[in-house]
Design a protein around this motif. Structure first.
Motif, mmCIF file in Angstrom:
data_model
loop_
_atom_site.group_PDB
_atom_site.id
_atom_site.type_symbol
_atom_site.label_atom_id
_atom_site.label_comp_id
_atom_site.label_asym_id
_atom_site.label_seq_id
_atom_site.Cartn_x
_atom_site.Cartn_y
_atom_site.Cartn_z
ATOM 1 N N TYR A 84 0.908 -1.173 0.088
ATOM 2 C CA TYR A 84 -0.122 0.065 0.095
ATOM 3 C C TYR A 84 0.815 1.233 0.005
ATOM 4 C CZ TYR A 84 0.773 -1.401 4.867
ATOM 5 O OH TYR A 84 1.187 -1.659 6.294
ATOM 6 N N ALA A 85 0.236 2.510 -0.250
ATOM 7 C CA ALA A 85 1.060 3.850 -0.570
ATOM 8 C C ALA A 85 1.047 4.367 0.740
ATOM 9 C CB ALA A 85 0.366 4.436 -1.578
ATOM 10 N N ASN A 86 0.118 4.125 1.843
ATOM 11 C CA ASN A 86 0.134 5.015 2.988
ATOM 12 C C ASN A 86 -0.130 4.133 4.218
ATOM 13 O OD1 ASN A 86 -2.917 5.087 3.500
ATOM 14 N ND2 ASN A 86 -2.797 5.513 1.231
ATOM 15 N N SER A 87 -0.057 4.705 5.376
ATOM 16 C CA SER A 87 -0.298 3.614 6.623
ATOM 17 C C SER A 87 -1.665 4.242 7.132
ATOM 18 C CB SER A 87 0.737 4.220 7.504
ATOM 19 O OG SER A 87 0.954 5.460 7.732
ATOM 20 N N MET A 88 -2.235 5.162 6.724
ATOM 21 C CA MET A 88 -3.722 5.623 7.204
ATOM 22 C C MET A 88 -4.802 4.985 6.124
ATOM 23 S SD MET A 88 -4.663 9.378 8.790
ATOM 24 C CE MET A 88 -6.169 9.666 9.463
ATOM 25 N N GLN A 89 -5.365 4.170 6.469
ATOM 26 C CA GLN A 89 -6.384 3.788 5.722
ATOM 27 C C GLN A 89 -7.720 3.841 6.060
ATOM 28 O OE1 GLN A 89 -4.843 -0.374 4.872
ATOM 29 N NE2 GLN A 89 -2.874 0.587 4.465
ATOM 30 N N THR A 90 -8.210 5.101 6.470
ATOM 31 C CA THR A 90 -9.489 5.227 7.104
ATOM 32 C C THR A 90 -9.977 6.517 6.421
ATOM 33 O OG1 THR A 90 -8.609 6.948 8.783
ATOM 34 C CG2 THR A 90 -8.456 4.696 9.421
ATOM 35 N N LYS A 91 -11.343 6.894 6.671
ATOM 36 C CA LYS A 91 -12.080 7.731 6.279
ATOM 37 C C LYS A 91 -11.536 9.368 6.716
ATOM 38 C CE LYS A 91 -15.936 7.900 9.599
ATOM 39 N NZ LYS A 91 -17.281 7.586 9.764
ATOM 40 N N GLN A 92 -10.752 9.189 7.809
ATOM 41 C CA GLN A 92 -10.121 10.536 8.167
ATOM 42 C C GLN A 92 -9.113 10.953 7.133
ATOM 43 O OE1 GLN A 92 -10.842 8.081 10.447
ATOM 44 N NE2 GLN A 92 -12.435 9.118 11.193
ATOM 45 N N ARG A 93 -8.481 10.194 6.333
ATOM 46 C CA ARG A 93 -7.636 10.622 5.299
ATOM 47 C C ARG A 93 -8.229 11.250 4.121
ATOM 48 N NH1 ARG A 93 -5.820 8.113 0.890
ATOM 49 N NH2 ARG A 93 -6.460 5.953 1.703
ATOM 50 N N VAL A 97 -8.069 11.521 -1.966
ATOM 51 C CA VAL A 97 -9.600 11.162 -1.511
ATOM 52 C C VAL A 97 -9.474 10.277 -0.479
ATOM 53 C CG1 VAL A 97 -10.006 11.010 -4.087
ATOM 54 C CG2 VAL A 97 -9.247 8.883 -2.767
ATOM 55 N N GLY A 98 -10.602 10.030 0.306
ATOM 56 C CA GLY A 98 -10.987 9.414 1.258
ATOM 57 C C GLY A 98 -10.527 7.812 1.387
ATOM 58 N N GLY A 99 -9.963 7.425 2.651
ATOM 59 C CA GLY A 99 -9.756 6.009 2.493
ATOM 60 C C GLY A 99 -10.688 5.244 3.084
ATOM 61 N N ASN A 100 -11.912 5.435 2.852
ATOM 62 C CA ASN A 100 -12.989 4.592 3.522
ATOM 63 C C ASN A 100 -12.844 3.219 3.298
ATOM 64 O OD1 ASN A 100 -13.540 7.487 3.008
ATOM 65 N ND2 ASN A 100 -15.772 6.958 3.626
ATOM 66 N N ASP A 101 -13.196 2.424 4.245
ATOM 67 C CA ASP A 101 -12.975 0.768 4.045
ATOM 68 C C ASP A 101 -11.792 0.216 3.689
ATOM 69 O OD1 ASP A 101 -15.953 0.876 4.803
ATOM 70 O OD2 ASP A 101 -16.582 1.314 2.771
ATOM 71 N N ALA A 102 -10.917 1.044 3.812
ATOM 72 C CA ALA A 102 -9.406 0.628 3.534
ATOM 73 C C ALA A 102 -9.321 0.623 2.129
ATOM 74 C CB ALA A 102 -9.036 -0.772 4.118
ATOM 75 N N LYS A 103 -10.108 1.510 1.257
ATOM 76 C CA LYS A 103 -10.009 1.359 -0.256
ATOM 77 C C LYS A 103 -8.897 2.684 -0.481
ATOM 78 C CE LYS A 103 -14.342 -0.501 -1.001
ATOM 79 N NZ LYS A 103 -15.673 -0.425 -1.798
ATOM 80 N N MET A 104 -8.585 2.747 -1.934
ATOM 81 C CA MET A 104 -7.604 3.875 -2.203
ATOM 82 C C MET A 104 -6.461 3.861 -1.396
ATOM 83 S SD MET A 104 -9.107 5.256 -4.908
ATOM 84 C CE MET A 104 -10.740 5.389 -5.565
ATOM 85 N N PRO A 112 -7.342 5.530 -11.464
ATOM 86 C CA PRO A 112 -8.528 6.165 -12.425
ATOM 87 C C PRO A 112 -8.939 7.603 -11.727
ATOM 88 C CG PRO A 112 -8.895 3.931 -11.564
ATOM 89 C CD PRO A 112 -7.605 4.482 -11.072
ATOM 90 N N VAL A 113 -8.631 8.024 -10.709
ATOM 91 C CA VAL A 113 -8.904 9.346 -10.214
ATOM 92 C C VAL A 113 -8.374 10.452 -10.958
ATOM 93 C CG1 VAL A 113 -8.967 10.879 -8.170
ATOM 94 C CG2 VAL A 113 -9.242 8.703 -7.941
ATOM 95 N N TYR A 114 -6.969 10.075 -11.307
ATOM 96 C CA TYR A 114 -5.878 11.259 -11.848
ATOM 97 C C TYR A 114 -6.125 11.042 -13.387
ATOM 98 C CZ TYR A 114 -3.744 11.532 -7.624
ATOM 99 O OH TYR A 114 -3.070 11.575 -6.422
ATOM 100 N N GLN A 115 -6.764 9.888 -13.936
ATOM 101 C CA GLN A 115 -7.048 9.699 -15.277
ATOM 102 C C GLN A 115 -8.511 10.605 -15.453
ATOM 103 O OE1 GLN A 115 -5.534 8.119 -18.135
ATOM 104 N NE2 GLN A 115 -6.977 9.516 -19.036
ATOM 105 N N LYS A 116 -9.247 10.415 -14.418
ATOM 106 C CA LYS A 116 -10.538 11.341 -14.654
ATOM 107 C C LYS A 116 -10.301 12.942 -14.606
ATOM 108 C CE LYS A 116 -15.243 11.693 -12.579
ATOM 109 N NZ LYS A 116 -16.202 11.273 -11.597
#
Length: 311
Positions: A84-93, A97-104, A112-116
């Motif tokens: 993973y790219a970061n150690s904070m995988q929560t919606k507080q990040r 973009v948000g890290g909700n549900d350990a996504k992103m 896809p975020v940067y492509q969009k």
């Protein structure tokens, strides 16, 4: 990067560890260039903020494309080497973009975020270049006062233009205004009375009208807060919830002003605002075209918000 490639041939032990180190060097290179070219693009976007010249945005486009190309390199370099790219995988990040549900949590997930972002930027540039948009930008909308009869005793008016004092009990004067407001007459109110008692304007009108109310863009308690549907179910009873012209007026020593409109039917009407300082900038016919945009006027310089270019 060339040195790391040449050094590979000289490594005789700990080759796996060296491969990790070499890959990290390529990762850092891709990441650094990703940021560098995005910064170059941002400079052209910033230039457009002041020039309104679409050619400046077109110069930003290849820089943003190159930035994304380097990001794609980073994705390939990390997809099988990092969990993973970061150690904070929560919606507080929240950034980017948000890290909700350990996504992103990986570089690949964010691609896809940067492509969009790039695709939206291209689309919005094309929209700005369209003949319809260019013609609309050339059209100067000057709002005109509607015919109304005020019932407030003792109220006075002022021309909404540079140099005019906006309150009856202070010397605060207009420095600059959005061009659409140049023909309007505002109602000169007491700043102190607004803070103590709120604002009430009574008037009669034979045709439906819109009252232009200026809210100071500040969270300080002396200023009347803008309508908030999240906390006030009545915040759009008069169609006032959305900002029409953001940062529309620059006044000495005061925050920038966002304009909202309150629509009233024909007849005897009363505009009632809560306690706090605001501006009544004029009353126009209900069918008047009040443009929706950011004029960027502030004592801190041009603060026009250009995030819409990427959305």
């Amino acid at each position: 990067m060339r040195l790391s490639t040449e050094a590979s041939a000289q490594v005789t032990k700990d080759k796996v560890e060296f491969a990790r180190l070499k890959n990290d060097m390529y990762c850092y290179n891709a990441m650094a260039n990703n940021y560098a070219y995005k910064a170059k693009a941002a400079l052209w976007v910033l230039r457009y903020k002041y020039s309104d010249n679409v050619a400046d945005l077109e110069k930003a486009l290849p820089e943003l494309q190159t930035s994304l190309d380097y990001y794609k390199q980073l994705v390939k370099l990390t997809e099988n080497t990092y969990l993973y790219a970061n150690s904070m995988q929560t919606k507080q990040r929240k950034i980017p973009v948000g890290g909700n549900d350990a996504k992103m949590k990986t570089w690949a997930e964010l691609l896809p975020v940067y492509q969009k972002e790039l695709d939206n930027f291209k689309r919005n540039i094309d929209s700005l270049k369209s003949p319809q948009t260019q013609q609309k930008q050339k059209e100067v909308v000057v709002l005109k006062d509607a015919l109304v009869r005020f019932e407030n005793s003792g109220s006075s008016s002022y021309q909404v233009k540079a140099g005019e004092v906006v309150f009856s009990d202070t010397a605060a004067a207009i420095k600059n205004i959005a061009k659409e407001l140049a023909a309007l007459k505002g109602i000169k109110l007491s700043k102190g009375d607004q803070q103590k008692n709120g604002t009430t304007i009574s008037f009669k009108n034979d045709r439906p009208v819109k009252v232009l109310v200026g809210f100071f863009n500040s969270k300080m308690p002396q200023y009347l807060p803008e309508p908030q549907l999240e906390t006030d179910a009545s915040a759009n009873d008069f169609g006032q919830a959305d900002i029409k012209i953001a940062n529309a007026i620059q006044i000495d020593g005061l925050p920038p002003v966002n304009i909202h409109t309150y629509t009233f039917k024909a007849g005897s009407n009363k505009l009632t605002l809560g306690k706090g300082v605001a501006l009544i900038l004029g009353i126009v016919d209900a069918d008047a075209n009040v443009p929706v945009y950011d004029a960027g006027l502030s004592n801190e310089g041009n603060i026009k918000d250009l995030r819409w270019l990427f959305n």
